[in-house]
Design an enzyme around this catalytic site. Structure first.
Site, PDB file in Angstrom:
ATOM      1  N   ASN A 115       0.801  -1.233   0.000  1.00 50.08           N
ATOM      2  CA  ASN A 115       0.000   0.000   0.000  1.00 50.08           C
ATOM      3  C   ASN A 115       0.836   1.287   0.000  1.00 50.08           C
ATOM      4  O   ASN A 115       0.403   2.284  -0.571  1.00 50.08           O
ATOM      5  CB  ASN A 115      -1.034  -0.009   1.131  1.00 50.08           C
ATOM      6  CG  ASN A 115      -0.419  -0.015   2.495  1.00 50.08           C
ATOM      7  OD1 ASN A 115       0.641  -0.598   2.699  1.00 50.08           O
ATOM      8  ND2 ASN A 115      -1.070   0.627   3.444  1.00 50.08           N
ATOM      9  N   GLY A 188       2.332  -5.609   7.382  1.00 42.14           N
ATOM     10  CA  GLY A 188       1.276  -6.228   6.587  1.00 42.14           C
ATOM     11  C   GLY A 188       0.067  -6.546   7.436  1.00 42.14           C
ATOM     12  O   GLY A 188      -0.175  -5.900   8.459  1.00 42.14           O
ATOM     13  N   SER A 189      -0.652  -7.566   7.013  1.00 44.98           N
ATOM     14  CA  SER A 189      -1.936  -7.870   7.655  1.00 44.98           C
ATOM     15  C   SER A 189      -1.751  -8.617   8.975  1.00 44.98           C
ATOM     16  O   SER A 189      -0.708  -9.244   9.212  1.00 44.98           O
ATOM     17  CB  SER A 189      -2.787  -8.711   6.715  1.00 44.98           C
ATOM     18  OG  SER A 189      -2.092  -9.895   6.409  1.00 44.98           O
ATOM     19  N   GLU A 210       4.332  -4.596  12.142  1.00 41.39           N
ATOM     20  CA  GLU A 210       3.560  -3.375  11.875  1.00 41.39           C
ATOM     21  C   GLU A 210       2.289  -3.821  11.170  1.00 41.39           C
ATOM     22  O   GLU A 210       2.304  -4.108   9.970  1.00 41.39           O
ATOM     23  CB  GLU A 210       4.382  -2.417  10.991  1.00 41.39           C
ATOM     24  CG  GLU A 210       5.641  -1.873  11.665  1.00 41.39           C
ATOM     25  CD  GLU A 210       5.351  -0.770  12.674  1.00 41.39           C
ATOM     26  OE1 GLU A 210       4.238  -0.213  12.670  1.00 41.39           O
ATOM     27  OE2 GLU A 210       6.243  -0.465  13.495  1.00 41.39           O
ATOM     28  N   CYS A 244      -2.830   2.068   6.366  1.00 45.46           N
ATOM     29  CA  CYS A 244      -3.018   1.305   7.606  1.00 45.46           C
ATOM     30  C   CYS A 244      -3.608   2.161   8.712  1.00 45.46           C
ATOM     31  O   CYS A 244      -4.332   1.669   9.570  1.00 45.46           O
ATOM     32  CB  CYS A 244      -1.692   0.702   8.044  1.00 45.46           C
ATOM     33  SG  CYS A 244      -0.397   1.932   8.223  1.00 45.46           S
ATOM     34  N   GLU A 334     -11.011  -4.739   8.894  1.00 38.76           N
ATOM     35  CA  GLU A 334     -10.423  -3.471   8.426  1.00 38.76           C
ATOM     36  C   GLU A 334     -10.900  -3.220   6.993  1.00 38.76           C
ATOM     37  O   GLU A 334     -10.829  -4.121   6.154  1.00 38.76           O
ATOM     38  CB  GLU A 334      -8.897  -3.635   8.462  1.00 38.76           C
ATOM     39  CG  GLU A 334      -8.117  -2.417   8.077  1.00 38.76           C
ATOM     40  CD  GLU A 334      -6.593  -2.701   8.041  1.00 38.76           C
ATOM     41  OE1 GLU A 334      -6.179  -3.841   8.267  1.00 38.76           O
ATOM     42  OE2 GLU A 334      -5.857  -1.750   7.763  1.00 38.76           O
TER      43      GLU A 334
HETATM   44  P1  NAD Z   1      -0.167  -8.935   3.523  1.00 39.97           P
HETATM   45  O1  NAD Z   1      -0.032  -9.387   4.920  1.00 39.97           O
HETATM   46  O2  NAD Z   1      -1.079  -9.689   2.620  1.00 39.97           O
HETATM   47  O3  NAD Z   1       1.253  -8.938   2.785  1.00 39.97           O
HETATM   48  C1  NAD Z   1       2.375  -8.292   3.309  1.00 39.97           C
HETATM   49  C2  NAD Z   1       3.636  -9.025   2.871  1.00 39.97           C
HETATM   50  O4  NAD Z   1       3.590 -10.341   3.386  1.00 39.97           O
HETATM   51  C3  NAD Z   1       3.794  -9.153   1.362  1.00 39.97           C
HETATM   52  O5  NAD Z   1       5.144  -8.946   1.025  1.00 39.97           O
HETATM   53  C4  NAD Z   1       3.380 -10.580   1.082  1.00 39.97           C
HETATM   54  O6  NAD Z   1       4.035 -11.166  -0.034  1.00 39.97           O
HETATM   55  C5  NAD Z   1       3.820 -11.287   2.350  1.00 39.97           C
HETATM   56  N1  NAD Z   1       3.042 -12.504   2.623  1.00 39.97           N
HETATM   57  C6  NAD Z   1       1.808 -12.828   2.181  1.00 39.97           C
HETATM   58  N2  NAD Z   1       1.441 -14.038   2.640  1.00 39.97           N
HETATM   59  C7  NAD Z   1       2.466 -14.484   3.391  1.00 39.97           C
HETATM   60  C8  NAD Z   1       2.706 -15.669   4.146  1.00 39.97           C
HETATM   61  N3  NAD Z   1       1.804 -16.641   4.197  1.00 39.97           N
HETATM   62  N4  NAD Z   1       3.875 -15.793   4.798  1.00 39.97           N
HETATM   63  C9  NAD Z   1       4.786 -14.795   4.772  1.00 39.97           C
HETATM   64  N5  NAD Z   1       4.624 -13.663   4.073  1.00 39.97           N
HETATM   65  C10 NAD Z   1       3.487 -13.501   3.388  1.00 39.97           C
HETATM   66  O7  NAD Z   1      -0.562  -7.406   3.606  1.00 39.97           O
HETATM   67  P2  NAD Z   1      -0.871  -6.411   2.424  1.00 39.97           P
HETATM   68  O8  NAD Z   1      -2.174  -6.778   1.797  1.00 39.97           O
HETATM   69  O9  NAD Z   1       0.315  -6.259   1.534  1.00 39.97           O
HETATM   70  O10 NAD Z   1      -1.024  -5.027   3.239  1.00 39.97           O
HETATM   71  C11 NAD Z   1      -2.218  -4.673   3.849  1.00 39.97           C
HETATM   72  C12 NAD Z   1      -2.186  -4.824   5.349  1.00 39.97           C
HETATM   73  O11 NAD Z   1      -1.015  -4.278   5.883  1.00 39.97           O
HETATM   74  C13 NAD Z   1      -3.326  -4.081   6.026  1.00 39.97           C
HETATM   75  O12 NAD Z   1      -3.853  -4.888   7.051  1.00 39.97           O
HETATM   76  C14 NAD Z   1      -2.650  -2.859   6.618  1.00 39.97           C
HETATM   77  O13 NAD Z   1      -3.302  -2.313   7.734  1.00 39.97           O
HETATM   78  C15 NAD Z   1      -1.314  -3.397   6.967  1.00 39.97           C
HETATM   79  N6  NAD Z   1      -0.313  -2.325   6.980  1.00 39.97           N
HETATM   80  C16 NAD Z   1       0.208  -1.944   8.162  1.00 39.97           C
HETATM   81  C17 NAD Z   1       1.129  -0.898   8.206  1.00 39.97           C
HETATM   82  C18 NAD Z   1       1.742  -0.432   9.480  1.00 39.97           C
HETATM   83  O14 NAD Z   1       2.680   0.356   9.415  1.00 39.97           O
HETATM   84  N7  NAD Z   1       1.288  -0.870  10.645  1.00 39.97           N
HETATM   85  C19 NAD Z   1       1.492  -0.268   7.029  1.00 39.97           C
HETATM   86  C20 NAD Z   1       0.925  -0.684   5.848  1.00 39.97           C
HETATM   87  C21 NAD Z   1       0.026  -1.729   5.821  1.00 39.97           C
END
Ligand code: NAD
Length: 459
Positions: A115, A188-189, A210, A244, A334
């Site tokens: 994002n 990430g999520s 995060e 996020c 979310e």
């Molecule tokens: P995601 O968790 O789907 O992916 C994040 C990363 O994890 C990607 O690089 C992806 O390839 C990797 N990934 C996916 N599946 C995995 C697995 N099974 N094992 C290990 N790695 C894996 O998240 P997204 O859709 O890219 O981002 C959205 C989420 O991130 C939202 O929930 C948002 O709130 C959160 N986010 C948080 C912050 C923060 O600073 N706290 C910032 C940005 C986004």
């Protein structure tokens, strides 16, 4: 590209060579990184536009500009941050000089989301390099153009056995997580965060997570409503809501809701025109899957503004929803898109019963001019960070630690907090030899009374 285990093993060799311990060398690389990024400024804007039609302006203020300012901050302060810091010594260890050494963890893995694909990959990477670690970055597979330019930049600046970018999806991330790391930094999520924490636990690897959550925005009837509407529309629809810390939903005092909704509509139209699809400032949803998820959230809800979806273009209009049920799709997880549910309250108990439905959020926003109300909100609820009378902007002050609490994450970064995250604080006492009181040595009996007095006096 080498296999993942080869990359990790060559980075271990590189770290063990002690080359990353030189602060001068770290600064040479960080300066080279800055120059390389500056030379690719327009290509970076282009990559983000190709990935999800993010405008140059939004890319500059929320990614490119922040990366450059973090680099400037580190380059200016690294010598000071990395120096062993002397602390007051204890009378119990007298004579001594006591220090905190900033020690790199070693081999760091950074996994980043789509994002803010440029910022959220590079900011942790910069701080990990500053602290003297090697890094493997796994950028998001969903922003192909940005991930490619990140990979190119890293390849130009760093040797592969020092810093490298490994592109790929969850399978690649899984393989990376099966390796042993000195530190893992994941953005990430929540669901993937749990997988990362489990993988880290196997090797007792320290980890920063995060994550996200449902961040509320509470508005009482003493708020400046026009300004509130303007700031809220900016923060909610920035990056098309894919932030996020975006305000996820509004809780507003019942009797001002109607007036506020009209102000929100005016501001949305002022920002993006009658048809936001044609606005050059309004980004797209990252992919069809997420567009369809957002479409599902609108079903069975009372859409009072927007609601247009074009899945062939991953377009979701800025949308307002009136009073969704707390167990409806849009309120269950979310939102992470340009949909703003508006809930109402009469008493502070109503606010509590809404907020406590959810896990601790990453952010919380309050719009009010009533100090008692503001303090009540700030002291009652636990959240990662927040703002009074605005949204998002706490992210931009590097002096404030940024991170979640509970399921919205663990650990913090930004500015010096980021450098500290990637450094182990190694406590060291350098003991003087010119004096050696016998009080701690056996036979103990003769010194026990004196030692008790000493502890009582100095504790
Ligand atoms: P995601 O968790 O789907 O992916 C994040 C990363 O994890 C990607 O690089 C992806 O390839 C990797 N990934 C996916 N599946 C995995 C697995 N099974 N094992 C290990 N790695 C894996 O998240 P997204 O859709 O890219 O981002 C959205 C989420 O991130 C939202 O929930 C948002 O709130 C959160 N986010 C948080 C912050 C923060 O600073 N706290 C910032 C940005 C986004």
């Amino acid at each position: 590209m080498d296999s993942i285990s080869n990359i990790v093993s060559s980075q271990k060799t590189f770290f063990n060579s002690q080359k990353t311990k030189s602060v001068t060398s770290r600064l040479v690389y960080l300066n080279a990184l800055k120059n390389e990024i500056l030379s690719k400024e327009h290509a970076i804007y282009e990559a983000l536009y190709k990935d999800f039609k993010k405008s140059e302006f939004e890319t500059f203020i929320s990614e490119f500009g922040l990366v450059i300012s973090q680099l400037n901050l580190v380059i200016k302060n690294l010598n000071k941050w990395a120096k062993p810091q002397q602390v007051k010594s204890s009378i119990l260890t007298f004579p001594s000089k006591d220090y905190i050494y900033k020690e790199p963890y070693g081999n760091v893995l950074v996994i980043s989301p789509w994002n803010y694909p440029f910022l959220l990959a590079l900011e942790p990477l910069i701080m990990a390099v500053a602290a003297g670690n090697t890094v493997v970055l796994k950028p998001s597979e969903l922003t192909k153009h940005t991930s490619q330019i990140l990979t190119d930049i890293i390849k130009t600046v760093f040797p592969e056995d020092y810093i490298t970018s490994v592109q790929g999806d969850a399978h690649v991330a899984t393989e990376l997580l099966s390796q042993k790391w000195g530190y893992i930094f994941f953005t990430g999520s929540v669901s993937v965060g749990k997988i990362v924490a489990e993988a880290a636990a196997k090797h007792l690897t320290p980890v920063t997570l995060e994550l996200g959550g449902k961040s509320p925005c509470i508005i009482d009837d003493t708020a400046n409503l026009k300004l509130t509407a303007k700031r809220l529309v900016w923060g909610k629809f920035f990056n098309a809501g894919q932030t996020c810390i975006a305000p996820d939903y509004v809780i507003i005092k019942r009797h001002i809701k109607k007036e506020f909704i009209e102000l929100l509509k005016e501001e949305i139209t002022q920002f993006y025109g009658e048809n936001p699809k044609e606005s050059i400032d309004y980004p797209r949803i990252i992919n069809t899957k997420n567009t369809l998820c957002l479409a599902k959230m609108l079903k069975d809800n009372h859409v009072i503004f927007g609601g247009t979806i074009d899945e062939t273009d991953n377009y979701v209009a800025p949308t307002l929803i009136d009073e969704p049920a707390l167990d409806s799709e849009v309120m269950r997880s979310e939102i992470f898109g340009p949909i703003l549910p508006i809930l109402t309250y009469d008493t502070e108990k109503d606010i509590e019963s809404i907020i406590t439905n959810f896990e601790k959020p990453l952010a919380l926003y309050t719009f009010s001019s009533n100090k008692t109300f503001i303090n009540h909100i700030l002291n009652t609820y636990s959240f990662g960070g927040g703002v009074v009378n605005d949204v998002l902007i706490h992210f931009s002050n590097h002096r404030l630690p940024f991170g979640g609490v509970g399921t919205s994450g663990m650990g913090v970064y930004h500015g010096k907090h980021g450098f500290d995250t990637f450094s182990h604080d190694k406590s060291v006492i350098k003991r003087g030899t010119w004096l050696d009181p016998t009080t701690r040595y056996a036979p103990y009996k003769q010194n026990f009374g004196f030692i008790k007095k000493l502890f009582n006096f100095f504790s």
